[in-house]
Design an enzyme around this catalytic site. Sequence first.
Site, PDB file in Angstrom:
ATOM      1  N   GLY A  40       0.821  -1.216   0.000  1.00  0.00           N
ATOM      2  CA  GLY A  40       0.000   0.000   0.000  1.00  0.00           C
ATOM      3  C   GLY A  40       0.853   1.262   0.000  1.00  0.00           C
ATOM      4  N   TYR A  41       0.177   2.367   0.097  1.00  0.00           N
ATOM      5  CA  TYR A  41       0.841   3.682  -0.056  1.00  0.00           C
ATOM      6  C   TYR A  41       1.926   3.901   1.020  1.00  0.00           C
ATOM      7  CZ  TYR A  41       1.131   8.829   0.030  1.00  0.00           C
ATOM      8  OH  TYR A  41       1.565  10.130   0.048  1.00  0.00           O
ATOM      9  N   ASP A 101      -4.777 -12.613   3.245  1.00  0.00           N
ATOM     10  CA  ASP A 101      -5.580 -11.712   4.071  1.00  0.00           C
ATOM     11  C   ASP A 101      -5.159 -11.898   5.530  1.00  0.00           C
ATOM     12  OD1 ASP A 101      -7.805 -10.651   5.610  1.00  0.00           O
ATOM     13  OD2 ASP A 101      -8.914 -10.654   3.701  1.00  0.00           O
ATOM     14  N   SER A 151      -4.347   7.159  13.659  1.00  0.00           N
ATOM     15  CA  SER A 151      -4.719   8.298  12.825  1.00  0.00           C
ATOM     16  C   SER A 151      -5.119   9.479  13.697  1.00  0.00           C
ATOM     17  CB  SER A 151      -5.911   7.861  11.967  1.00  0.00           C
ATOM     18  OG  SER A 151      -6.554   8.959  11.401  1.00  0.00           O
ATOM     19  N   TYR A 197     -14.707   4.420  10.679  1.00  0.00           N
ATOM     20  CA  TYR A 197     -13.269   4.263  10.435  1.00  0.00           C
ATOM     21  C   TYR A 197     -12.470   4.798  11.627  1.00  0.00           C
ATOM     22  CZ  TYR A 197      -8.566   5.407   8.955  1.00  0.00           C
ATOM     23  OH  TYR A 197      -7.193   5.531   8.922  1.00  0.00           O
ATOM     24  N   LYS A 220      -9.834   2.913  14.685  1.00  0.00           N
ATOM     25  CA  LYS A 220      -8.484   3.301  15.130  1.00  0.00           C
ATOM     26  C   LYS A 220      -8.476   3.496  16.653  1.00  0.00           C
ATOM     27  CE  LYS A 220      -6.524   3.063  11.146  1.00  0.00           C
ATOM     28  NZ  LYS A 220      -5.575   1.980  10.862  1.00  0.00           N
ATOM     29  N   TYR A 261      -1.005   9.289  12.537  1.00  0.00           N
ATOM     30  CA  TYR A 261      -0.638  10.092  11.366  1.00  0.00           C
ATOM     31  C   TYR A 261      -1.638  11.223  11.195  1.00  0.00           C
ATOM     32  CZ  TYR A 261       1.004   5.351  10.022  1.00  0.00           C
ATOM     33  OH  TYR A 261       1.533   4.085   9.984  1.00  0.00           O
ATOM     34  N   PHE A 262      -1.137  12.359  10.764  1.00  0.00           N
ATOM     35  CA  PHE A 262      -2.033  13.452  10.390  1.00  0.00           C
ATOM     36  C   PHE A 262      -2.380  13.281   8.903  1.00  0.00           C
ATOM     37  CE2 PHE A 262      -2.971  16.053  14.106  1.00  0.00           C
ATOM     38  CZ  PHE A 262      -2.425  15.203  15.032  1.00  0.00           C
TER      39      PHE A 262
HETATM   40  P1  NAD Z   1      -3.431   1.741   1.578  1.00  0.00           P
HETATM   41  O1  NAD Z   1      -4.822   1.325   1.308  1.00  0.00           O
HETATM   42  O2  NAD Z   1      -2.630   2.284   0.459  1.00  0.00           O
HETATM   43  O3  NAD Z   1      -2.606   0.526   2.222  1.00  0.00           O
HETATM   44  C1  NAD Z   1      -3.206  -0.459   3.017  1.00  0.00           C
HETATM   45  C2  NAD Z   1      -2.799  -1.800   2.421  1.00  0.00           C
HETATM   46  O4  NAD Z   1      -3.350  -2.846   3.233  1.00  0.00           O
HETATM   47  C3  NAD Z   1      -3.321  -2.016   1.007  1.00  0.00           C
HETATM   48  O5  NAD Z   1      -2.238  -2.387   0.171  1.00  0.00           O
HETATM   49  C4  NAD Z   1      -4.330  -3.156   1.135  1.00  0.00           C
HETATM   50  O6  NAD Z   1      -4.334  -3.974  -0.009  1.00  0.00           O
HETATM   51  C5  NAD Z   1      -3.854  -3.859   2.383  1.00  0.00           C
HETATM   52  N1  NAD Z   1      -4.895  -4.561   3.153  1.00  0.00           N
HETATM   53  C6  NAD Z   1      -6.079  -4.051   3.605  1.00  0.00           C
HETATM   54  N2  NAD Z   1      -6.734  -5.011   4.296  1.00  0.00           N
HETATM   55  C7  NAD Z   1      -5.967  -6.126   4.281  1.00  0.00           C
HETATM   56  C8  NAD Z   1      -6.104  -7.421   4.815  1.00  0.00           C
HETATM   57  N3  NAD Z   1      -7.200  -7.801   5.498  1.00  0.00           N
HETATM   58  N4  NAD Z   1      -5.111  -8.317   4.617  1.00  0.00           N
HETATM   59  C9  NAD Z   1      -4.000  -7.987   3.926  1.00  0.00           C
HETATM   60  N5  NAD Z   1      -3.816  -6.763   3.383  1.00  0.00           N
HETATM   61  C10 NAD Z   1      -4.796  -5.847   3.557  1.00  0.00           C
HETATM   62  O7  NAD Z   1      -3.492   2.771   2.794  1.00  0.00           O
HETATM   63  P2  NAD Z   1      -2.355   3.700   3.396  1.00  0.00           P
HETATM   64  O8  NAD Z   1      -2.701   5.102   3.063  1.00  0.00           O
HETATM   65  O9  NAD Z   1      -1.031   3.185   3.045  1.00  0.00           O
HETATM   66  O10 NAD Z   1      -2.651   3.501   4.955  1.00  0.00           O
HETATM   67  C11 NAD Z   1      -1.926   2.574   5.725  1.00  0.00           C
HETATM   68  C12 NAD Z   1      -2.441   2.624   7.147  1.00  0.00           C
HETATM   69  O11 NAD Z   1      -2.323   3.944   7.656  1.00  0.00           O
HETATM   70  C13 NAD Z   1      -3.907   2.232   7.310  1.00  0.00           C
HETATM   71  O12 NAD Z   1      -4.036   1.503   8.504  1.00  0.00           O
HETATM   72  C14 NAD Z   1      -4.603   3.572   7.414  1.00  0.00           C
HETATM   73  O13 NAD Z   1      -5.798   3.467   8.149  1.00  0.00           O
HETATM   74  C15 NAD Z   1      -3.565   4.374   8.167  1.00  0.00           C
HETATM   75  N6  NAD Z   1      -3.683   5.819   7.953  1.00  0.00           N
HETATM   76  C16 NAD Z   1      -3.674   6.316   6.679  1.00  0.00           C
HETATM   77  C17 NAD Z   1      -3.795   7.685   6.484  1.00  0.00           C
HETATM   78  C18 NAD Z   1      -3.831   8.268   5.093  1.00  0.00           C
HETATM   79  O14 NAD Z   1      -4.341   9.379   4.925  1.00  0.00           O
HETATM   80  N7  NAD Z   1      -3.303   7.597   4.078  1.00  0.00           N
HETATM   81  C19 NAD Z   1      -3.899   8.539   7.582  1.00  0.00           C
HETATM   82  C20 NAD Z   1      -3.890   7.997   8.856  1.00  0.00           C
HETATM   83  C21 NAD Z   1      -3.782   6.628   9.032  1.00  0.00           C
HETATM   84  C1  WQD Z   2      -8.226  17.668   3.709  1.00  0.00           C
HETATM   85  C2  WQD Z   2      -8.882  19.015   3.553  1.00  0.00           C
HETATM   86  C3  WQD Z   2     -11.242  18.944   3.064  1.00  0.00           C
HETATM   87  C4  WQD Z   2     -10.924  17.207  -0.900  1.00  0.00           C
HETATM   88  C5  WQD Z   2      -8.857  12.193   6.109  1.00  0.00           C
HETATM   89  C6  WQD Z   2      -9.427  11.202   7.098  1.00  0.00           C
HETATM   90  C7  WQD Z   2      -8.498  11.036   8.268  1.00  0.00           C
HETATM   91  C8  WQD Z   2      -7.099  10.684   7.799  1.00  0.00           C
HETATM   92  C9  WQD Z   2      -6.605  11.663   6.779  1.00  0.00           C
HETATM   93  C10 WQD Z   2      -6.867   8.282   7.689  1.00  0.00           C
HETATM   94  C11 WQD Z   2     -10.255  19.089   4.224  1.00  0.00           C
HETATM   95  C12 WQD Z   2     -10.469  19.582   1.925  1.00  0.00           C
HETATM   96  C13 WQD Z   2     -10.593  17.728   0.322  1.00  0.00           C
HETATM   97  C14 WQD Z   2     -11.518  18.064  -1.874  1.00  0.00           C
HETATM   98  C15 WQD Z   2     -11.382  19.888  -0.332  1.00  0.00           C
HETATM   99  N1  WQD Z   2      -7.063   9.405   7.131  1.00  0.00           N
HETATM  100  N2  WQD Z   2     -10.825  19.046   0.610  1.00  0.00           N
HETATM  101  N3  WQD Z   2     -11.719  19.374  -1.536  1.00  0.00           N
HETATM  102  O1  WQD Z   2     -10.516  14.979   5.853  1.00  0.00           O
HETATM  103  O2  WQD Z   2      -8.351  15.813   6.874  1.00  0.00           O
HETATM  104  O3  WQD Z   2      -8.735  13.427   6.732  1.00  0.00           O
HETATM  105  O4  WQD Z   2      -7.550  11.762   5.710  1.00  0.00           O
HETATM  106  O5  WQD Z   2      -6.715   8.037   8.839  1.00  0.00           O
HETATM  107  O6  WQD Z   2      -9.020  10.031   9.057  1.00  0.00           O
HETATM  108  O7  WQD Z   2     -10.663  11.703   7.559  1.00  0.00           O
HETATM  109  O8  WQD Z   2      -8.317  14.690   4.635  1.00  0.00           O
HETATM  110  O9  WQD Z   2      -7.548  15.014   2.345  1.00  0.00           O
HETATM  111  O10 WQD Z   2      -9.978  14.413   2.733  1.00  0.00           O
HETATM  112  O11 WQD Z   2      -9.163  16.666   3.347  1.00  0.00           O
HETATM  113  O12 WQD Z   2     -11.588  21.085  -0.083  1.00  0.00           O
HETATM  114  O13 WQD Z   2     -11.871  17.651  -2.984  1.00  0.00           O
HETATM  115  O14 WQD Z   2      -9.121  19.261   2.161  1.00  0.00           O
HETATM  116  O15 WQD Z   2     -12.443  19.650   3.282  1.00  0.00           O
HETATM  117  O16 WQD Z   2     -10.383  20.360   4.765  1.00  0.00           O
HETATM  118  P1  WQD Z   2      -9.077  14.797   6.057  1.00  0.00           P
HETATM  119  P2  WQD Z   2      -8.759  15.126   3.187  1.00  0.00           P
END
Ligand code: NAD
Ligand code: WQD
Length: 337
Positions: free
Chosen positions: A11-12, A59, A125, A150, A154, A178-179
């Site tokens: 993943g990312y 999985d 998160s 969601y 967390k 993470y922010f």
């Molecule tokens: P992502 O979706 O790119 O990566 C998650 C990976 O987990 C994916 O590759 C998916 O295929 C895999 N996956 C999901 N469920 C699975 C399962 N049951 N078994 C095996 N693999 C599985 O997401 P990301 O952005 O890389 O996020 C990674 C983590 O960070 C997540 O837990 C997410 O909740 C957390 N997080 C992400 C953000 C964000 O904005 N990207 C912010 C805060 C927290």
């Molecule tokens: C950022 C800002 C939108 C899209 C989410 C999850 C949080 C965490 C991070 C996983 C906000 C504005 C967005 C658009 C916009 N993920 N926006 N136009 O909402 O802070 O958080 O991702 O844990 O749990 O809720 O991130 O990137 O969606 O938005 O104006 O088309 O951009 O209103 O102010 P957010 P976001």
Amino acid sequence: MQHILVTGGTGYIGSHTVVDLISQGYHPIIVDNQSNSSLNVLDGIKQIVDSEVINYSIDICDREALTQVFEENNIVGVIHFAAYKSVNESVNEPLKYFRNNIGGLNTLLEVMDAHKVNRLIFSSSCSVYGNAEILPVTEQTPLAEAESPYGRTKQIGEKMIQDYCQANGNFKAINLRYFNPAGAHDSNVIGELSLNPPTNLVPVITETGIGKRSDMTVFGDDYPTRDGSCIRDYIHVMDLAAAHTLALKALDRMIENNLSVYNLGIGEGVTVLEAIKAFEQVSGQSLNYQIGPRREGDVMSIYADTSRVIAELGWSPTRDINDIMRTAWNWEVKRSS
Ligand code: NAD
Ligand code: WQD
């Protein structure tokens, strides 16, 4: 050989962390079912680090398959990214999120317990803070009611780890909150590649810039902020990745307590309109956007107090919103060419 298991490693954030781990001398292996990623990511990782990383396409909820991975490898620690992450989807399908995010963590902890693997880094998160009243948020800021199922997964995940740490004094864990992660690796070989259409601000901006979307909407410019748009703390994915490697090292230094929690942002708030300006500057083009109504459930403003992670992990951010936009834009241009 000792291995770090990275769940969600194609993943990312996981893929960028795998690159950082290898550059720091670790030997990660990946478990990812590709529910939101592609196996091609493994080629990108190989191009950067010049070595193959093994991926088990299973999985994490499949206890037997996960057990086999632990039996076949000398796993000494786990970085747990695998989860679903769409806030909107979680509102419509909460059970899917409970099964994967909570059930998956539970299975992982059980398999770790059975194999006496006692080191865990967990992807939490800033959504655990809900709508915080006092900014910046510190790790002591009380967790408000989650804004979505969601976010609740967390909060519950953190509590599960806390309870297990209490029951097993040998277990050491770090919850990383993470922010707003964004940007891509400087090589432009890996980046954000979700299989679902993105809704996060930075990929929405780059997709609009490249023309995949005709325009985009800024969700509200009538908030009481400096320009009326919402404030977030955008952290570059490579800075975030580096924090995981430092956290792994910190686990071995933990003596008095066996659980720590860290905010991971850069400690600065950026408005949506400032993020758009940064994009326009690095890409040299103007973005087609309009101001729309507020998005339901949006927090007006949130950014991190990062003093604890700086003091205890020795981490500090090296990139800002301009670096995020530059690398995210390069990645978008490459993928679209
Ligand atoms: P992502 O979706 O790119 O990566 C998650 C990976 O987990 C994916 O590759 C998916 O295929 C895999 N996956 C999901 N469920 C699975 C399962 N049951 N078994 C095996 N693999 C599985 O997401 P990301 O952005 O890389 O996020 C990674 C983590 O960070 C997540 O837990 C997410 O909740 C957390 N997080 C992400 C953000 C964000 O904005 N990207 C912010 C805060 C927290
Ligand atoms: C950022 C800002 C939108 C899209 C989410 C999850 C949080 C965490 C991070 C996983 C906000 C504005 C967005 C658009 C916009 N993920 N926006 N136009 O909402 O802070 O958080 O991702 O844990 O749990 O809720 O991130 O990137 O969606 O938005 O104006 O088309 O951009 O209103 O102010 P957010 P976001």
